[in-house]
Design a protein around this motif. Structure first.
Motif, PDB file in Angstrom:
ATOM      1  N   ARG A 139      40.860  39.243  44.372  1.00 56.14           N
ATOM      2  CA  ARG A 139      41.511  40.374  43.694  1.00 56.14           C
ATOM      3  C   ARG A 139      40.585  41.591  43.657  1.00 56.14           C
ATOM      4  O   ARG A 139      39.369  41.487  43.769  1.00 56.14           O
ATOM      5  CB  ARG A 139      41.920  40.007  42.276  1.00 56.14           C
TER       6      ARG A 139
ATOM      7  N   GLY B 205      40.419  48.320  33.775  1.00 52.40           N
ATOM      8  CA  GLY B 205      40.472  47.322  32.689  1.00 52.40           C
ATOM      9  C   GLY B 205      39.343  46.331  32.898  1.00 52.40           C
ATOM     10  O   GLY B 205      39.578  45.160  33.189  1.00 52.40           O
ATOM     11  N   GLU B 206      38.109  46.795  32.741  1.00 56.80           N
ATOM     12  CA  GLU B 206      36.959  45.935  33.050  1.00 56.80           C
ATOM     13  C   GLU B 206      36.276  45.470  31.770  1.00 56.80           C
ATOM     14  O   GLU B 206      36.046  46.280  30.855  1.00 56.80           O
ATOM     15  CB  GLU B 206      35.976  46.743  33.909  1.00 56.80           C
ATOM     16  N   HIS B 207      35.961  44.181  31.748  1.00 48.80           N
ATOM     17  CA  HIS B 207      35.345  43.535  30.583  1.00 48.80           C
ATOM     18  C   HIS B 207      36.234  43.675  29.344  1.00 48.80           C
ATOM     19  O   HIS B 207      35.747  43.771  28.221  1.00 48.80           O
ATOM     20  CB  HIS B 207      33.934  44.086  30.332  1.00 48.80           C
TER      21      HIS B 207
ATOM     22  N   TYR C  65      38.231  39.204  28.073  1.00 47.99           N
ATOM     23  CA  TYR C  65      37.752  38.295  27.031  1.00 47.99           C
ATOM     24  C   TYR C  65      37.721  38.958  25.652  1.00 47.99           C
ATOM     25  O   TYR C  65      37.293  38.358  24.679  1.00 47.99           O
ATOM     26  CB  TYR C  65      36.381  37.692  27.396  1.00 47.99           C
TER      27      TYR C  65
ATOM     28  N   MET D 275      30.273  29.603  33.899  1.00 45.98           N
ATOM     29  CA  MET D 275      30.555  31.039  33.853  1.00 45.98           C
ATOM     30  C   MET D 275      31.700  31.254  32.859  1.00 45.98           C
ATOM     31  O   MET D 275      32.845  30.868  33.125  1.00 45.98           O
ATOM     32  CB  MET D 275      30.923  31.497  35.272  1.00 45.98           C
TER      33      MET D 275
ATOM     34  N   CYS E 144      34.066  33.107  32.043  1.00 45.07           N
ATOM     35  CA  CYS E 144      34.909  34.234  32.459  1.00 45.07           C
ATOM     36  C   CYS E 144      36.140  34.368  31.570  1.00 45.07           C
ATOM     37  O   CYS E 144      36.514  33.442  30.850  1.00 45.07           O
ATOM     38  CB  CYS E 144      35.357  34.025  33.909  1.00 45.07           C
ATOM     39  N   GLY E 145      36.785  35.533  31.647  1.00 44.24           N
ATOM     40  CA  GLY E 145      38.077  35.737  30.991  1.00 44.24           C
ATOM     41  C   GLY E 145      39.178  35.167  31.872  1.00 44.24           C
ATOM     42  O   GLY E 145      38.912  34.347  32.753  1.00 44.24           O
ATOM     43  N   ILE E 146      40.422  35.671  31.644  1.00 48.11           N
ATOM     44  CA  ILE E 146      41.542  35.055  32.377  1.00 48.11           C
ATOM     45  C   ILE E 146      41.996  35.862  33.591  1.00 48.11           C
ATOM     46  O   ILE E 146      42.820  35.400  34.368  1.00 48.11           O
ATOM     47  CB  ILE E 146      42.772  34.845  31.451  1.00 48.11           C
ATOM     48  N   MET E 147      41.441  37.077  33.742  1.00 45.33           N
ATOM     49  CA  MET E 147      42.004  37.991  34.750  1.00 45.33           C
ATOM     50  C   MET E 147      42.060  37.403  36.150  1.00 45.33           C
ATOM     51  O   MET E 147      43.095  37.457  36.822  1.00 45.33           O
ATOM     52  CB  MET E 147      41.187  39.280  34.779  1.00 45.33           C
ATOM     53  N   ASP E 148      40.941  36.875  36.623  1.00 45.52           N
ATOM     54  CA  ASP E 148      40.837  36.551  38.052  1.00 45.52           C
ATOM     55  C   ASP E 148      41.770  35.413  38.436  1.00 45.52           C
ATOM     56  O   ASP E 148      42.433  35.456  39.480  1.00 45.52           O
ATOM     57  CB  ASP E 148      39.384  36.193  38.399  1.00 45.52           C
TER      58      ASP E 148
ATOM     59  N   GLY F 262      32.941  42.188  37.618  1.00 44.76           N
ATOM     60  CA  GLY F 262      31.941  41.983  36.570  1.00 44.76           C
ATOM     61  C   GLY F 262      30.766  42.953  36.619  1.00 44.76           C
ATOM     62  O   GLY F 262      30.172  43.271  35.595  1.00 44.76           O
TER      63      GLY F 262
HETATM   64  C1  GAF Z   1      34.501  38.747  36.004  1.00 44.50           C
HETATM   65  C2  GAF Z   1      35.227  37.744  35.109  1.00 44.50           C
HETATM   66  F1  GAF Z   1      35.454  36.588  35.789  1.00 44.50           F
HETATM   67  C3  GAF Z   1      36.564  38.314  34.623  1.00 44.50           C
HETATM   68  O1  GAF Z   1      37.147  37.416  33.722  1.00 44.50           O
HETATM   69  C4  GAF Z   1      36.342  39.684  33.967  1.00 44.50           C
HETATM   70  O2  GAF Z   1      35.762  39.547  32.697  1.00 44.50           O
HETATM   71  C5  GAF Z   1      35.515  40.598  34.873  1.00 44.50           C
HETATM   72  O3  GAF Z   1      34.308  39.962  35.292  1.00 44.50           O
HETATM   73  C6  GAF Z   1      35.154  41.887  34.186  1.00 44.50           C
HETATM   74  O4  GAF Z   1      36.297  42.642  33.947  1.00 44.50           O
HETATM   75  O5  GAF Z   1      35.234  38.959  37.176  1.00 44.50           O
END
Ligand code: GAF
Length: 396
Positions: A39, A44-46, A49, A184, A186-190, A350
């Motif tokens: 992707r 909409g970065e960081h 989460y 890691m 991570c949030g849910i975006m990816d 990230g």
């Molecule tokens: C990484 C994380 F995996 C995503 O969840 C997100 O937080 C991103 O950084 C920052 O926007 O890709």
């Protein structure tokens, strides 16, 4: 077009996968083939989460998984064609059971696969052999890891004949695999976009309700240019978890569940109780959540100029307040902004390396590429990406 790297087609990638599979596993036929995209996050970065909004699109770079059931063994054998440093490029392990779950180990790349198999709890996983072939640049901030996880999950669905009850369940299992097996947080975006992407669309995801809305991006006069700084990013170090902690601590001080519920005024009211760094982290997130909503509205109205302005604000905030950019990404954004036909540019993903994303008037693409290529102090790779489909089963 001169200077642009070609993205291999899915057909080409499938061909490569079939060929590599038969080389590695002579006598076997890879009847199950799945595909999941990386992707690029437009804005909409960081924020994911922090229960905010994100606006990514799936790209045509993918992970392909091709393989077949092993009738003679309950072992799982996976090979990869990626040029990785963590050898070996083939692993074999027993299918997990209640008493003998899979655990992370070496090589590191196999953890993404093992994690997904471990958290695929829809049906027992039989023994199988498979190959992984990938066109998402590794460590490029385009989420090669989510594309790998989602390709594996989709493969397991095709292998067992049991599909996840809904797409969220699938994406969340892949996220869990990344948390537990790749360490890691991570949030849910990816994982969401790799599962739910749709050709010709970006996806506005509300990371609090987990609802998402497709927003068309189909204007031939608009191009999404991704520039890889070729500074390899690695997010499993302490920076990403540190940022998460700082955001949660700021929310706690403001007495809100997450920074999604915080306001600019609330932040100002609590400024005295925060250290300066925490204040800036929270300021980024609160601003970025509003920018993301405004940007998608602008896109719906065809107001690319305003979308671009918000992208630049996003970059500056990531650079100054959230401190996740690096000099190479800053340089690429500055060079992009010198170009005619440029609506906006920012780092994507990230951070700490990886790619920038720019919205460009399509008729200026070659000029833009030539300008950045001519002046960038490093060696960049350029891709024009089109919004693509999420995970698919190619054959089963
Ligand atoms: C990484 C994380 F995996 C995503 O969840 C997100 O937080 C991103 O950084 C920052 O926007 O890709």
């Amino acid at each position: 077009m001169a200077g642009l790297s070609e993205i291999p087609s899915i057909e080409e990638m499938v061909k490569r996968a079939k060929l590599s599979f038969t080389e590695k596993f002579p006598g076997c036929h890879p009847n199950i083939i799945t595909c999941a995209p990386g992707r690029v996050n437009l804005i909409g970065e960081h924020t994911d989460y922090n229960e905010g909004f994100v606006f990514p699109m799936a790209v045509p770079m993918v992970t392909i998984m091709a393989g077949c059931i092993d009738m003679t063994s309950s072992n799982i054998t996976i090979a990869t064609t990626d040029q990785l440093t963590d050898e070996p490029r083939i692993v074999e392990f027993a299918s997990p059971t209640k008493d003998a779950p899979l655990l992370p180990g070496n090589p590191a790349w196999a953890n993404y696969v093992k994690g997904v198999i471990q958290y695929f709890n829809l049906a027992p996983v039989p023994g199988f052999k498979a190959i992984l072939v990938n066109s998402v640049p590794l460590g490029g901030g385009l989420s090669s890891s989510a594309s790998l996880e989602v390709a594996v999950y989709t493969f397991l669905e095709a292998l067992t004949g049991v599909v996840a009850p809904d797409l969220q369940t699938k994406a969340l299992a892949c996220q869990l695999a990344e948390h537990k097996f790749a360490n890691m947080p991570c949030g849910i975006m990816d994982q969401f976009i790799s599962v739910m992407g749709k050709a010709g669309h970006g996806l506005l995801i509300d990371c609090r309700s987990m609802e998402s809305n497709l927003v068309p991006i189909v204007d031939p006069n608009l191009s999404v240019l991704v520039v890889n700084s070729n500074v390899r990013h690695k997010l499993t170090g302490s920076e990403y978890p540190d940022r998460r902690r700082q955001c949660y601590a700021a929310a706690e001080i403001m007495k809100v569940k997450s920074l999604r519920n915080a306001t600019v005024k609330g932040l100002a009211d609590h400024k005295d109780q925060m250290d300066e760094v925490m204040y800036r982290r929270a300021r980024h997130v609160i601003g970025e959540i509003s920018r993301t909503v405004e940007a998608t509205e602008a896109l719906k109205l065809g107001d690319y100029k305003f979308f671009g302005t918000l992208m630049v604000q996003s970059h500056n905030s990531l650079r100054d307040d959230f401190e996740v950019s690096c000099s190479e990404l800053d340089e690429l954004v500055s060079l992009a902004l010198e170009c005619d036909g440029m609506y906006g540019s920012r780092m994507t993903g990230g951070g700490f390396g990886g790619c920038t994303v720019s919205l460009v008037d399509s008729s200026y693409i070659s000029q833009v590429v030539a300008h950045i290529q001519g002046k960038y102090s490093g060696s960049a790779t350029f891709y024009v990406t089109t919004p693509s489909d999420g995970a698919t089963v190619i054959s089963k």
